[in-house]
Design an enzyme around this catalytic site. Structure first.
Site, PDB file in Angstrom:
ATOM      1  N   SER A 180      22.025  36.963  47.534  1.00 35.30           N
ATOM      2  CA  SER A 180      22.290  35.647  46.957  1.00 35.30           C
ATOM      3  C   SER A 180      20.981  34.953  46.601  1.00 35.30           C
ATOM      4  CB  SER A 180      23.039  34.806  47.998  1.00 35.30           C
ATOM      5  OG  SER A 180      23.067  33.457  47.623  1.00 35.30           O
ATOM      6  N   LYS A 193      21.733  36.925  54.739  1.00 33.58           N
ATOM      7  CA  LYS A 193      21.347  37.637  53.504  1.00 33.58           C
ATOM      8  C   LYS A 193      19.881  38.050  53.574  1.00 33.58           C
ATOM      9  CE  LYS A 193      25.332  37.587  51.639  1.00 33.58           C
ATOM     10  NZ  LYS A 193      26.101  38.831  51.626  1.00 33.58           N
ATOM     11  N   TYR A 246      24.449  31.523  57.272  1.00 34.71           N
ATOM     12  CA  TYR A 246      24.927  32.440  56.220  1.00 34.71           C
ATOM     13  C   TYR A 246      23.762  32.935  55.373  1.00 34.71           C
ATOM     14  CZ  TYR A 246      26.470  33.846  51.595  1.00 34.71           C
ATOM     15  OH  TYR A 246      26.604  34.539  50.406  1.00 34.71           O
TER      16      TYR A 246
HETATM   17  P1  NAD Z   1      35.207  37.132  49.484  1.00 38.52           P
HETATM   18  O1  NAD Z   1      35.363  36.473  50.793  1.00 38.52           O
HETATM   19  O2  NAD Z   1      36.183  36.819  48.413  1.00 38.52           O
HETATM   20  O3  NAD Z   1      35.194  38.735  49.686  1.00 38.52           O
HETATM   21  C1  NAD Z   1      34.666  39.334  50.840  1.00 38.52           C
HETATM   22  C2  NAD Z   1      35.688  40.338  51.347  1.00 38.52           C
HETATM   23  O4  NAD Z   1      35.165  41.000  52.493  1.00 38.52           O
HETATM   24  C3  NAD Z   1      37.018  39.687  51.764  1.00 38.52           C
HETATM   25  O5  NAD Z   1      38.082  40.348  51.114  1.00 38.52           O
HETATM   26  C4  NAD Z   1      37.086  39.889  53.279  1.00 38.52           C
HETATM   27  O6  NAD Z   1      38.406  40.070  53.725  1.00 38.52           O
HETATM   28  C5  NAD Z   1      36.211  41.120  53.460  1.00 38.52           C
HETATM   29  N1  NAD Z   1      35.553  41.238  54.780  1.00 38.52           N
HETATM   30  C6  NAD Z   1      34.801  40.292  55.417  1.00 38.52           C
HETATM   31  N2  NAD Z   1      34.364  40.787  56.598  1.00 38.52           N
HETATM   32  C7  NAD Z   1      34.827  42.057  56.701  1.00 38.52           C
HETATM   33  C8  NAD Z   1      34.730  43.091  57.675  1.00 38.52           C
HETATM   34  N3  NAD Z   1      34.061  42.914  58.833  1.00 38.52           N
HETATM   35  N4  NAD Z   1      35.317  44.275  57.448  1.00 38.52           N
HETATM   36  C9  NAD Z   1      36.015  44.500  56.304  1.00 38.52           C
HETATM   37  N5  NAD Z   1      36.162  43.564  55.344  1.00 38.52           N
HETATM   38  C10 NAD Z   1      35.579  42.356  55.539  1.00 38.52           C
HETATM   39  O7  NAD Z   1      33.706  36.855  48.974  1.00 38.52           O
HETATM   40  P2  NAD Z   1      33.067  37.046  47.540  1.00 38.52           P
HETATM   41  O8  NAD Z   1      32.876  35.711  46.918  1.00 38.52           O
HETATM   42  O9  NAD Z   1      33.774  38.107  46.792  1.00 38.52           O
HETATM   43  O10 NAD Z   1      31.618  37.548  47.965  1.00 38.52           O
HETATM   44  C11 NAD Z   1      31.311  38.929  48.048  1.00 38.52           C
HETATM   45  C12 NAD Z   1      29.880  39.087  48.526  1.00 38.52           C
HETATM   46  O11 NAD Z   1      28.994  38.407  47.644  1.00 38.52           O
HETATM   47  C13 NAD Z   1      29.606  38.495  49.918  1.00 38.52           C
HETATM   48  O12 NAD Z   1      28.696  39.346  50.587  1.00 38.52           O
HETATM   49  C14 NAD Z   1      28.968  37.168  49.615  1.00 38.52           C
HETATM   50  O13 NAD Z   1      28.140  36.733  50.652  1.00 38.52           O
HETATM   51  C15 NAD Z   1      28.163  37.513  48.370  1.00 38.52           C
HETATM   52  N6  NAD Z   1      27.882  36.342  47.529  1.00 38.52           N
HETATM   53  C16 NAD Z   1      28.907  35.584  47.067  1.00 38.52           C
HETATM   54  C17 NAD Z   1      28.646  34.479  46.283  1.00 38.52           C
HETATM   55  C18 NAD Z   1      29.772  33.613  45.770  1.00 38.52           C
HETATM   56  O14 NAD Z   1      29.500  32.523  45.276  1.00 38.52           O
HETATM   57  N7  NAD Z   1      31.025  34.037  45.838  1.00 38.52           N
HETATM   58  C19 NAD Z   1      27.322  34.145  45.960  1.00 38.52           C
HETATM   59  C20 NAD Z   1      26.284  34.947  46.436  1.00 38.52           C
HETATM   60  C21 NAD Z   1      26.579  36.070  47.222  1.00 38.52           C
HETATM   61  C1  UD1 Z   2      26.742  27.237  47.575  1.00 37.28           C
HETATM   62  C2  UD1 Z   2      25.973  27.585  48.809  1.00 37.28           C
HETATM   63  C3  UD1 Z   2      25.211  28.886  48.574  1.00 37.28           C
HETATM   64  C4  UD1 Z   2      26.156  29.983  48.138  1.00 37.28           C
HETATM   65  C5  UD1 Z   2      26.923  29.494  46.903  1.00 37.28           C
HETATM   66  C6  UD1 Z   2      27.925  30.488  46.427  1.00 37.28           C
HETATM   67  C7  UD1 Z   2      25.477  25.434  49.884  1.00 37.28           C
HETATM   68  C8  UD1 Z   2      24.397  24.472  50.265  1.00 37.28           C
HETATM   69  N1  UD1 Z   2      25.076  26.502  49.166  1.00 37.28           N
HETATM   70  O1  UD1 Z   2      25.819  27.073  46.533  1.00 37.28           O
HETATM   71  O2  UD1 Z   2      24.542  29.275  49.747  1.00 37.28           O
HETATM   72  O3  UD1 Z   2      25.443  31.171  47.847  1.00 37.28           O
HETATM   73  O4  UD1 Z   2      27.608  28.279  47.226  1.00 37.28           O
HETATM   74  O5  UD1 Z   2      28.982  30.612  47.340  1.00 37.28           O
HETATM   75  O6  UD1 Z   2      26.629  25.274  50.236  1.00 37.28           O
HETATM   76  N2  UD1 Z   2      29.247  20.126  43.847  1.00 37.28           N
HETATM   77  C9  UD1 Z   2      29.779  18.865  43.664  1.00 37.28           C
HETATM   78  N3  UD1 Z   2      31.037  18.622  44.153  1.00 37.28           N
HETATM   79  C10 UD1 Z   2      31.773  19.563  44.812  1.00 37.28           C
HETATM   80  C11 UD1 Z   2      31.216  20.854  44.993  1.00 37.28           C
HETATM   81  C12 UD1 Z   2      29.939  21.090  44.503  1.00 37.28           C
HETATM   82  O7  UD1 Z   2      29.158  17.982  43.072  1.00 37.28           O
HETATM   83  O8  UD1 Z   2      32.890  19.262  45.240  1.00 37.28           O
HETATM   84  C13 UD1 Z   2      27.908  20.396  43.305  1.00 37.28           C
HETATM   85  C14 UD1 Z   2      26.908  20.838  44.353  1.00 37.28           C
HETATM   86  O9  UD1 Z   2      26.233  19.740  44.876  1.00 37.28           O
HETATM   87  C15 UD1 Z   2      26.002  21.762  43.536  1.00 37.28           C
HETATM   88  C16 UD1 Z   2      26.930  22.353  42.470  1.00 37.28           C
HETATM   89  O10 UD1 Z   2      28.053  21.493  42.407  1.00 37.28           O
HETATM   90  O11 UD1 Z   2      25.026  21.008  42.886  1.00 37.28           O
HETATM   91  C17 UD1 Z   2      27.387  23.758  42.819  1.00 37.28           C
HETATM   92  O12 UD1 Z   2      27.906  23.748  44.139  1.00 37.28           O
HETATM   93  P1  UD1 Z   2      28.579  25.029  44.818  1.00 37.28           P
HETATM   94  O13 UD1 Z   2      29.579  25.594  43.900  1.00 37.28           O
HETATM   95  O14 UD1 Z   2      29.015  24.633  46.186  1.00 37.28           O
HETATM   96  O15 UD1 Z   2      27.379  26.074  44.886  1.00 37.28           O
HETATM   97  P2  UD1 Z   2      25.920  25.904  45.533  1.00 37.28           P
HETATM   98  O16 UD1 Z   2      25.764  24.646  46.270  1.00 37.28           O
HETATM   99  O17 UD1 Z   2      24.936  26.188  44.461  1.00 37.28           O
END
Ligand code: NAD
Ligand code: UD1
Length: 344
Positions: free
Chosen positions: A126, A155, A151
């Site tokens: 991330s 990473k 969290y």
């Molecule tokens: P998500 O929660 O939708 O998907 C994660 C999946 O992993 C889920 O289906 C959950 O059931 C499964 N899981 C969790 N722990 C497990 C375990 N111990 N064994 C087996 N399955 C397990 O999340 P996502 O948004 O699809 O994110 C996927 C990856 O990307 C994660 O590693 C997350 O940290 C990373 N990531 C996500 C974002 C985002 O904004 N969504 C941003 C940066 C990084």
């Molecule tokens: C958040 C996480 C980040 C994670 C990412 C994706 C925090 C501090 N960071 O990032 O670690 O990797 O999600 O899952 O939580 N916002 C509003 N109103 C809302 C929600 C969000 O104004 O109700 C604003 C936030 O202040 C930010 C932007 O929208 O400026 C995006 O927010 P969000 O979608 O939560 O992502 P991040 O904060 O970038």
């Protein structure tokens, strides 16, 4: 065609990636414990691709159960590791759950790679590892900052574990993909993001507000040092993101001269403010959004967006979809789940 293990494959980004791998003709085995996703996602994947991936309901914290999947599928050639807990706020409340789940799962997979001779791994990292960057756009060589949450720290530690492990293991390749802000859904609206409870992230909160599930969107601060005062992020379409994983898998499988550990930023290269996202959403969907400005959210940074030139040149990947198309896809998905009455 190669067989790819996708952990967390019924989750948000995992399910979109499984679709793109299947569309490429690859065979997919999913491991998921369904802690943050639903089995029904498999139907959505099958409806889009015409193919059912193999599904193993396994918790990666269970080493023997994890090994069992490799026994069952000895021909797995590469792994994409999505499975993790990802809620920033919850990780502050329950840090040990996050360290246990996110780190133990990774360690068990690395042990399995050794034991079952799997050479290739793509890891979900991330942009949170950069914290508030000193220089924008942020490149892969930017200094990593102290994590803002347990969290985020998982990473950072995971990347350290991968780097150390790769140093000790010859012939293995790892690509760590640092996602910026993934949003949107598959254009078919058959899969998408299913946040449990009140969403923390901006776009699911917007679509739920427009759908009448939430009364009003709170904008967290309009006093940042940005053109309109709201914070700036790099919002990347989830299908574009999924396609980068296919490129990463191809790179690992095709090239034998890889450095052991590579990192790529996955974003659009363009920063958008919260107000710009609201405007784009209203324009493309025709929906009017209720919103109000409130104070800054603790832990938020002012602005971050990616320098994507390394992913463009080395991975041969770039984000293609525009913000309006992406927000429309999020809205179509919201309407679809609402019509199925899946969320209260
Ligand atoms: P998500 O929660 O939708 O998907 C994660 C999946 O992993 C889920 O289906 C959950 O059931 C499964 N899981 C969790 N722990 C497990 C375990 N111990 N064994 C087996 N399955 C397990 O999340 P996502 O948004 O699809 O994110 C996927 C990856 O990307 C994660 O590693 C997350 O940290 C990373 N990531 C996500 C974002 C985002 O904004 N969504 C941003 C940066 C990084
Ligand atoms: C958040 C996480 C980040 C994670 C990412 C994706 C925090 C501090 N960071 O990032 O670690 O990797 O999600 O899952 O939580 N916002 C509003 N109103 C809302 C929600 C969000 O104004 O109700 C604003 C936030 O202040 C930010 C932007 O929208 O400026 C995006 O927010 P969000 O979608 O939560 O992502 P991040 O904060 O970038």
């Amino acid at each position: 065609m190669p067989k790819i293990l996708v952990t967390g494959g019924t989750g948000y980004i995992g399910s979109h990636t499984v679709v793109e791998l299947l569309e490429e003709g690859m065979e997919v085995v999913i491991i998921d414990n369904l802690s943050n996703s639903e089995r029904e996602v498999l139907h959505g994947i099958a409806a889009i691709t015409g193919t059912e991936p193999h599904f193993e309901e396994v918790d990666l914290r269970d080493r023997n159960a994890t090994y069992g999947v490799f026994d069952l599928h000895p021909d797995i050639e590469a792994i994409i590791h999505f499975a993790a807990f990802k809620a920033v706020g919850e990780s502050v409340e329950k840090p040990l759950d996050y360290y246990e789940n996110n780190l133990l799962s990774l360690i068990h997979l690395l042990e399995a790679m050794n034991k079952f001779k799997v050479d290739n791994l793509v890891f979900s990292s991330s942009c949170t590892v950069y914290g508030e960057p000193d220089v924008l756009p942020v490149t892969e060589s930017a200094a990593l900052k102290k994590a803002g949450s347990p969290y985020g720290n998982t990473k950072k530690i995971s990347e350290d574990i991968l780097q150390d492990t790769m140093r000790s293991l010859k012939g293995k390749g790892v690509i760590s993909l640092r996602y910026f802000n993934p949003i949107g859904a598959h254009p078919s609206a058959k899969i998408g993001e299913l946040p449990l409870g009140t969403p923390n992230n901006l776009v699911p909160f917007i679509t739920q507000t427009a759908a009448g599930i939430r009364e009003s969107l709170s904008i967290f601060g309009d006093d940042y040092n940005t053109p309109d005062g709201s914070a700036i992020r790099d919002y990347i379409n989830v299908v574009d993101l999924a396609l980068a994983h296919v490129k990463a898998i191809r790179r690992l499988l095709d090239q034998k001269q890889l450095s052991a550990f590579e990192v790529f930023n996955l974003g659009t290269g363009k920063g958008l403010s919260v107000f710009e996202i609201i405007k784009a959403f209203e324009k493309t969907t025709g929906e009017k959004l209720n919103y109000k400005v409130v104070g800054r959210r603790e832990g938020d940074i002012e602005k971050v967006y990616a320098d994507t030139s390394y992913a463009n040149s080395e991975l041969g990947w770039r984000a293609e979809k525009g913000i309006e198309e992406t927000l429309q896809s999020a809205w179509n998905w919201e309407m679809n789940i609402r019509s199925k009455n899946k969320r209260t």
